[in-house]
Design an enzyme around this catalytic site. Structure first.
Site, PDB file in Angstrom:
ATOM      1  N   THR A  46      -5.213 -22.129 -12.758  1.00  7.73           N
ATOM      2  CA  THR A  46      -5.078 -21.265 -11.589  1.00  7.73           C
ATOM      3  C   THR A  46      -3.683 -21.358 -10.984  1.00  7.73           C
ATOM      4  O   THR A  46      -3.202 -20.415 -10.350  1.00  7.73           O
ATOM      5  CB  THR A  46      -6.148 -21.620 -10.540  1.00  7.73           C
ATOM      6  OG1 THR A  46      -7.449 -21.407 -11.115  1.00  7.73           O
ATOM      7  CG2 THR A  46      -6.027 -20.778  -9.287  1.00  7.73           C
ATOM      8  N   TYR A 128     -11.810 -30.502 -19.971  1.00 11.71           N
ATOM      9  CA  TYR A 128     -12.025 -29.101 -19.627  1.00 11.71           C
ATOM     10  C   TYR A 128     -12.561 -28.392 -20.864  1.00 11.71           C
ATOM     11  O   TYR A 128     -11.845 -28.180 -21.837  1.00 11.71           O
ATOM     12  CB  TYR A 128     -10.708 -28.484 -19.156  1.00 11.71           C
ATOM     13  CG  TYR A 128     -10.804 -27.064 -18.614  1.00 11.71           C
ATOM     14  CD1 TYR A 128     -12.020 -26.410 -18.434  1.00 11.71           C
ATOM     15  CD2 TYR A 128      -9.640 -26.380 -18.253  1.00 11.71           C
ATOM     16  CE1 TYR A 128     -12.087 -25.131 -17.928  1.00 11.71           C
ATOM     17  CE2 TYR A 128      -9.692 -25.095 -17.743  1.00 11.71           C
ATOM     18  CZ  TYR A 128     -10.915 -24.476 -17.594  1.00 11.71           C
ATOM     19  OH  TYR A 128     -10.970 -23.190 -17.093  1.00 11.71           O
ATOM     20  N   LYS A 156     -15.261 -30.613 -16.902  1.00 12.59           N
ATOM     21  CA  LYS A 156     -15.347 -29.293 -16.286  1.00 12.59           C
ATOM     22  C   LYS A 156     -16.001 -28.385 -17.313  1.00 12.59           C
ATOM     23  O   LYS A 156     -15.424 -28.072 -18.351  1.00 12.59           O
ATOM     24  CB  LYS A 156     -13.965 -28.772 -15.897  1.00 12.59           C
ATOM     25  CG  LYS A 156     -14.008 -27.370 -15.289  1.00 12.59           C
ATOM     26  CD  LYS A 156     -12.612 -26.864 -14.928  1.00 12.59           C
ATOM     27  CE  LYS A 156     -12.676 -25.439 -14.368  1.00 12.59           C
ATOM     28  NZ  LYS A 156     -11.328 -24.916 -14.020  1.00 12.59           N
TER      29      LYS A 156
END
Length: 278
Positions: A46, A128, A156
């Protein structure tokens, strides 16, 4: 420390001259931590880290480490190789490390690769797992093998929805291994199934509500937040999010760097409308 609760993967705000707006970044971190987030993620996807220079990445990390140090917030740092792991401060809670993308090394290759990184990292890893981007799915058995590594704190989990493997994993989660939802739109059902929290870009907005949801699952609140997340992800992340934050006066511009392009005004307005309904 086993991660839990809400983590906000912070955007990288840009000033009108194109530089990183470090003062705005500091305010965003203070805002989300003050609203109940357990911590922030520095240099996650992000934050557009691939578009930042080494000096910019270092400055972002310094600012967020400082905010977390002064507030008691947890810091997770995006780091996918030995060089970036070496830059993670020892004070960080964990490094967020991507399952190796594109090369599709198979489960054995993933375990070997992440084992080597975990052994070299100054902090525990949160893996992730986002197979619709990496093209490398993992079985629940492989996730459990990764969870057994002494320097792996959690995952995640962002598989694009709720599939049979997700249900199987959450029905019998590994001890001491945090499963954090990473698909904002389905964080509510993931929490209902047993996820311990989430790493959620949407939580730049309505942070207190997202934090409340991770602490105590509430279906009606989850439904409202899912609509907000859907609006924020209507265009490539973080373009709509940055447009909304700029419209709210929280960052100096809505600028993103290539290959991203600015979001349409209609998308920004739709997300603002949803945020107003929370």
């Amino acid at each position: 420390m086993t991660p839990s609760g809400l983590y906000v993967p912070l955007i990288t705000p840009f000033a009108p001259d194109g530089s990183v707006a470090l003062d705005a970044l500091e305010r965003l971190a203070q805002d989300v931590l003050g609203a109940g987030a357990s911590g922030v993620v520095a240099l996650g996807t992000t934050g557009e880290p691939s578009s930042l220079s080494p000096a910019e990445r270092s400055a972002v990390l310094d600012v967020l480490a400082g905010v977390c140090g002064s507030t008691g917030g947890q810091l997770i740092v995006g780091a996918n190789d030995r060089a970036t792991l070496n830059a993670v401060p020892a004070s960080a809670t964990a490094a967020l490390t991507l399952v190796p993308p594109f090369v599709r090394p198979g489960d054995e290759g993933v375990v070997a690769h992440l084992s080597a990184l975990a052994g070299a990292s100054p902090v525990p890893l949160v893996i992730y797992h986002v197979p619709y981007r990496t093209a490398q799915p993992l079985t629940p058995g492989t996730v459990r093998r990764l969870a057994a590594l002494p320097s792996v704190a959690g995952m995640k989990l962002a598989v694009g929805g709720i599939d049979a493997d997700t249900i199987a994993l959450l029905a019998d989660p590994p001890d001491g291994f945090a499963i954090l939802g990473g698909d904002d739109i389905v964080i509510s059902p993931l929490l209902a199934l047993g996820a311990q929290g989430g790493i959620l870009a949407s939580a730049h907005l309505a942070t207190a509500s997202f934090a409340r949801l991770t602490r105590s699952w509430e279906p009606a609140l989850g439904h409202r937040l899912a609509r907000l997340s859907a609006a924020l992800f209507a265009e490539p992340n973080p373009t709509v999010l940055k447009a909304v934050l700029h419209e709210q006066g929280r960052i100096p511009t809505a600028d993103v760097r290539l290959p991203l392009l600015p979001a349409a005004k209609e998308s920004m307005r739709a997300a603002l409308d949803e945020a107003g309904r929370i």
